[in-house]
Write a protein that holds these residues in place. Sequence first.
Motif, PDB file in Angstrom:
ATOM      1  N   VAL A  51     -28.925  -7.443   4.838  1.00 35.96           N
ATOM      2  CA  VAL A  51     -29.561  -8.558   5.535  1.00 35.96           C
ATOM      3  C   VAL A  51     -29.951  -8.141   6.952  1.00 35.96           C
ATOM      4  O   VAL A  51     -31.064  -8.419   7.414  1.00 35.96           O
ATOM      5  CB  VAL A  51     -28.618  -9.777   5.591  1.00 35.96           C
ATOM      6  CG1 VAL A  51     -29.201 -10.866   6.489  1.00 35.96           C
ATOM      7  CG2 VAL A  51     -28.388 -10.333   4.189  1.00 35.96           C
ATOM      8  N   GLY A  52     -29.046  -7.453   7.631  1.00 33.09           N
ATOM      9  CA  GLY A  52     -29.339  -6.987   8.983  1.00 33.09           C
ATOM     10  C   GLY A  52     -30.501  -6.010   9.019  1.00 33.09           C
ATOM     11  O   GLY A  52     -31.360  -6.071   9.897  1.00 33.09           O
ATOM     12  N   PHE A  53     -30.544  -5.102   8.049  1.00 35.72           N
ATOM     13  CA  PHE A  53     -31.616  -4.110   8.004  1.00 35.72           C
ATOM     14  C   PHE A  53     -32.966  -4.768   7.763  1.00 35.72           C
ATOM     15  O   PHE A  53     -33.949  -4.475   8.452  1.00 35.72           O
ATOM     16  CB  PHE A  53     -31.336  -3.084   6.905  1.00 35.72           C
ATOM     17  CG  PHE A  53     -32.466  -2.111   6.690  1.00 35.72           C
ATOM     18  CD1 PHE A  53     -32.665  -1.066   7.580  1.00 35.72           C
ATOM     19  CD2 PHE A  53     -33.338  -2.250   5.626  1.00 35.72           C
ATOM     20  CE1 PHE A  53     -33.715  -0.171   7.405  1.00 35.72           C
ATOM     21  CE2 PHE A  53     -34.384  -1.372   5.433  1.00 35.72           C
ATOM     22  CZ  PHE A  53     -34.574  -0.324   6.330  1.00 35.72           C
ATOM     23  N   ILE A  54     -33.026  -5.685   6.794  1.00 42.60           N
ATOM     24  CA  ILE A  54     -34.297  -6.325   6.451  1.00 42.60           C
ATOM     25  C   ILE A  54     -34.803  -7.182   7.602  1.00 42.60           C
ATOM     26  O   ILE A  54     -35.987  -7.121   7.978  1.00 42.60           O
ATOM     27  CB  ILE A  54     -34.145  -7.176   5.170  1.00 42.60           C
ATOM     28  CG1 ILE A  54     -33.937  -6.263   3.960  1.00 42.60           C
ATOM     29  CG2 ILE A  54     -35.371  -8.065   4.960  1.00 42.60           C
ATOM     30  CD1 ILE A  54     -33.642  -7.013   2.670  1.00 42.60           C
ATOM     31  N   SER A  55     -33.920  -7.982   8.191  1.00 40.00           N
ATOM     32  CA  SER A  55     -34.356  -8.843   9.290  1.00 40.00           C
ATOM     33  C   SER A  55     -34.758  -8.024  10.510  1.00 40.00           C
ATOM     34  O   SER A  55     -35.751  -8.324  11.181  1.00 40.00           O
ATOM     35  CB  SER A  55     -33.242  -9.828   9.662  1.00 40.00           C
ATOM     36  OG  SER A  55     -32.084  -9.149  10.099  1.00 40.00           O
ATOM     37  N   GLY A  56     -34.002  -6.977  10.796  1.00 43.27           N
ATOM     38  CA  GLY A  56     -34.337  -6.127  11.930  1.00 43.27           C
ATOM     39  C   GLY A  56     -35.645  -5.383  11.726  1.00 43.27           C
ATOM     40  O   GLY A  56     -36.474  -5.286  12.647  1.00 43.27           O
ATOM     41  N   ALA A  60     -39.045  -5.755  13.986  1.00 41.17           N
ATOM     42  CA  ALA A  60     -39.632  -4.543  14.559  1.00 41.17           C
ATOM     43  C   ALA A  60     -41.091  -4.400  14.144  1.00 41.17           C
ATOM     44  O   ALA A  60     -41.957  -4.008  14.935  1.00 41.17           O
ATOM     45  CB  ALA A  60     -38.836  -3.312  14.115  1.00 41.17           C
ATOM     46  N   THR A  61     -41.391  -4.748  12.896  1.00 41.50           N
ATOM     47  CA  THR A  61     -42.768  -4.698  12.403  1.00 41.50           C
ATOM     48  C   THR A  61     -43.647  -5.681  13.163  1.00 41.50           C
ATOM     49  O   THR A  61     -44.775  -5.359  13.551  1.00 41.50           O
ATOM     50  CB  THR A  61     -42.805  -5.028  10.901  1.00 41.50           C
ATOM     51  OG1 THR A  61     -42.014  -4.082  10.180  1.00 41.50           O
ATOM     52  CG2 THR A  61     -44.235  -4.998  10.370  1.00 41.50           C
ATOM     53  N   SER A  62     -43.111  -6.889  13.409  1.00 40.26           N
ATOM     54  CA  SER A  62     -43.870  -7.906  14.123  1.00 40.26           C
ATOM     55  C   SER A  62     -44.225  -7.460  15.539  1.00 40.26           C
ATOM     56  O   SER A  62     -45.347  -7.687  16.012  1.00 40.26           O
ATOM     57  CB  SER A  62     -43.058  -9.200  14.179  1.00 40.26           C
ATOM     58  OG  SER A  62     -43.669 -10.148  15.023  1.00 40.26           O
ATOM     59  N   LEU A  63     -43.289  -6.800  16.209  1.00 40.79           N
ATOM     60  CA  LEU A  63     -43.511  -6.397  17.597  1.00 40.79           C
ATOM     61  C   LEU A  63     -44.264  -5.072  17.703  1.00 40.79           C
ATOM     62  O   LEU A  63     -45.284  -4.976  18.389  1.00 40.79           O
ATOM     63  CB  LEU A  63     -42.173  -6.302  18.318  1.00 40.79           C
ATOM     64  CG  LEU A  63     -41.440  -7.640  18.531  1.00 40.79           C
ATOM     65  CD1 LEU A  63     -40.024  -7.393  19.009  1.00 40.79           C
ATOM     66  CD2 LEU A  63     -42.192  -8.505  19.517  1.00 40.79           C
ATOM     67  N   ALA A  64     -43.775  -4.061  16.995  1.00 40.72           N
ATOM     68  CA  ALA A  64     -44.377  -2.733  17.118  1.00 40.72           C
ATOM     69  C   ALA A  64     -45.764  -2.674  16.489  1.00 40.72           C
ATOM     70  O   ALA A  64     -46.622  -1.889  16.919  1.00 40.72           O
ATOM     71  CB  ALA A  64     -43.462  -1.693  16.479  1.00 40.72           C
ATOM     72  N   GLY A  65     -46.020  -3.511  15.484  1.00 45.53           N
ATOM     73  CA  GLY A  65     -47.326  -3.505  14.842  1.00 45.53           C
ATOM     74  C   GLY A  65     -48.447  -3.866  15.790  1.00 45.53           C
ATOM     75  O   GLY A  65     -49.597  -3.450  15.607  1.00 45.53           O
ATOM     76  N   GLY A 255     -34.949  -3.129  25.547  1.00 43.25           N
ATOM     77  CA  GLY A 255     -34.608  -2.643  24.218  1.00 43.25           C
ATOM     78  C   GLY A 255     -33.114  -2.530  24.030  1.00 43.25           C
ATOM     79  O   GLY A 255     -32.563  -2.889  22.975  1.00 43.25           O
ATOM     80  N   LEU A 256     -32.417  -2.025  25.070  1.00 46.28           N
ATOM     81  CA  LEU A 256     -30.967  -1.886  25.007  1.00 46.28           C
ATOM     82  C   LEU A 256     -30.294  -3.253  24.891  1.00 46.28           C
ATOM     83  O   LEU A 256     -29.344  -3.429  24.120  1.00 46.28           O
ATOM     84  CB  LEU A 256     -30.468  -1.151  26.254  1.00 46.28           C
ATOM     85  CG  LEU A 256     -28.982  -0.779  26.300  1.00 46.28           C
ATOM     86  CD1 LEU A 256     -28.634   0.183  25.162  1.00 46.28           C
ATOM     87  CD2 LEU A 256     -28.641  -0.138  27.643  1.00 46.28           C
ATOM     88  N   THR A 379     -34.655  -4.537  18.536  1.00 47.06           N
ATOM     89  CA  THR A 379     -34.349  -5.640  17.624  1.00 47.06           C
ATOM     90  C   THR A 379     -33.931  -5.124  16.252  1.00 47.06           C
ATOM     91  O   THR A 379     -32.976  -5.621  15.645  1.00 47.06           O
ATOM     92  CB  THR A 379     -35.572  -6.553  17.479  1.00 47.06           C
ATOM     93  OG1 THR A 379     -35.935  -7.063  18.762  1.00 47.06           O
ATOM     94  CG2 THR A 379     -35.272  -7.720  16.550  1.00 47.06           C
ATOM     95  N   MET A 380     -34.647  -4.118  15.762  1.00 48.51           N
ATOM     96  CA  MET A 380     -34.306  -3.553  14.450  1.00 48.51           C
ATOM     97  C   MET A 380     -32.907  -2.936  14.472  1.00 48.51           C
ATOM     98  O   MET A 380     -32.098  -3.178  13.571  1.00 48.51           O
ATOM     99  CB  MET A 380     -35.320  -2.493  14.048  1.00 48.51           C
ATOM    100  CG  MET A 380     -35.039  -1.889  12.665  1.00 48.51           C
ATOM    101  SD  MET A 380     -36.211  -0.602  12.194  1.00 48.51           S
ATOM    102  CE  MET A 380     -35.763   0.690  13.333  1.00 48.51           C
ATOM    103  N   LEU A 381     -32.606  -2.160  15.507  1.00 45.63           N
ATOM    104  CA  LEU A 381     -31.280  -1.548  15.604  1.00 45.63           C
ATOM    105  C   LEU A 381     -30.192  -2.611  15.726  1.00 45.63           C
ATOM    106  O   LEU A 381     -29.106  -2.466  15.162  1.00 45.63           O
ATOM    107  CB  LEU A 381     -31.226  -0.599  16.798  1.00 45.63           C
ATOM    108  CG  LEU A 381     -32.048   0.685  16.682  1.00 45.63           C
ATOM    109  CD1 LEU A 381     -31.979   1.491  17.974  1.00 45.63           C
ATOM    110  CD2 LEU A 381     -31.552   1.535  15.504  1.00 45.63           C
TER     111      LEU A 381
END
Length: 425
Positions: A51-56, A60-65, A255-256, A379-381
């Motif tokens: 769950v953590g991996f998918i949501s993160g 990350a896709t939303s922001l970095a994209g 980010g941190l 966010t992903m991490l």
Amino acid sequence: MKSGISTGARAASKFIMGFGLVSMLMDIVYEGALSVQGPLLASLGASAATVGFISGLGEATSLAGRLVTGPLADRVGRYWLFAIAGYAITALAVPAMGLAGSVVTVGILVVVERMGKAVRTPSRDAMISHASAAVGRGKGFALHELMDQIGATLGPLIVSGILFATGGEYGRALGVMVLPGAAAIAVLAWLRHRNPDPARFERGTADIDDPAAAPNGAASPSAPAVRDADSVAAPVASAAQVLPRQFWAYSLFCGLSLIGVATFAVLSFHMVGIGVDESFVPVMYAIAMLVDGLSALATGALYDRIGPKTLMVLPVLSACIPLFAYGDSFAPVAVGVVLWGLTTGVQESTMRAYVADLLPSDQRATGYGYFALVTGVGTMLGGVISGFLYGSFGPAAIRVFAFGVEAVALLALVCLIRGRSVKAC
């Protein structure tokens, strides 16, 4: 002349309210889905780490994209195309989540839905920036954000009601989101028909009542080119090389800080684990969204008075979240959700404001793209690490981790502010 200006301001306000309606309808769709992301994945057998991996990854896709879609939209000038495509992706992906029968399929759809946000947001904000020039930047974006948050509150409540009425049928709860999604696309198509060239608002009032201006947001041949905060003057790679060191230091701080904040999917996974009914989880998310809006207004106003020192509250709040959010009873968890909403509000207002103060106007589009990349990775991490720690070692490990990370982030921010003050002197 005054009459023309008044007419232009009214037309710009209607345009912003139109986009606000689109955002409100689409927020009902995707915020409704985000509010049950954790319980939905858990019902399909996902672990906390998954769950953590998918949501993160989704965030990350939303922001970095946007690092790709923003400059690309500027380069081709087809803002309406990007906006419509992005909204359509979300409108289709969310109802499909309710029909998906596996963790993998839902995970893919989560990332696809977030990619839709990455596609539309830079172009949407660029067009709103043109209209806001006629009514006031702050007023224009505030009006849009207000309507946006209404949808962010309604969506989770609608999902909660349907889950309660159907005994937890996610297919119906998310399937009904096809209705506001379709309505959002219809309003967007009407808005594009009425305003094919939003840049006319910023050019002045000469062609303000001419809806037949150049399509796709491009300037008409007879009008001077408009250069705004979302324009890209040079290739992204070369522009990134000249961004100031303070910008990169600040981006790393943000980010941190986000690494120490779990996504709501992980928090909601824990809620279900301690006995909170799945139909009530979206209500908690709706409360967080209300707190988010109030926090953004409060810290944004505070930032205007005392500057980046306002950001010191971010790592402090973030460190406190796991102290409450992973409690064994509802009361401390509710406090944790409120703290999570407060933190999100700081991220959406003050965090972005300081970027504008660190960069000249001709670097902000590129700067915001790279800022989104850094914060997206954080966010992903945060989602991945929190999910792993929760599943492997329990909530105590998350508390220790968050406290350590946020302590380092706070120290980094203090050094950054002091260094900037010394340099300014």
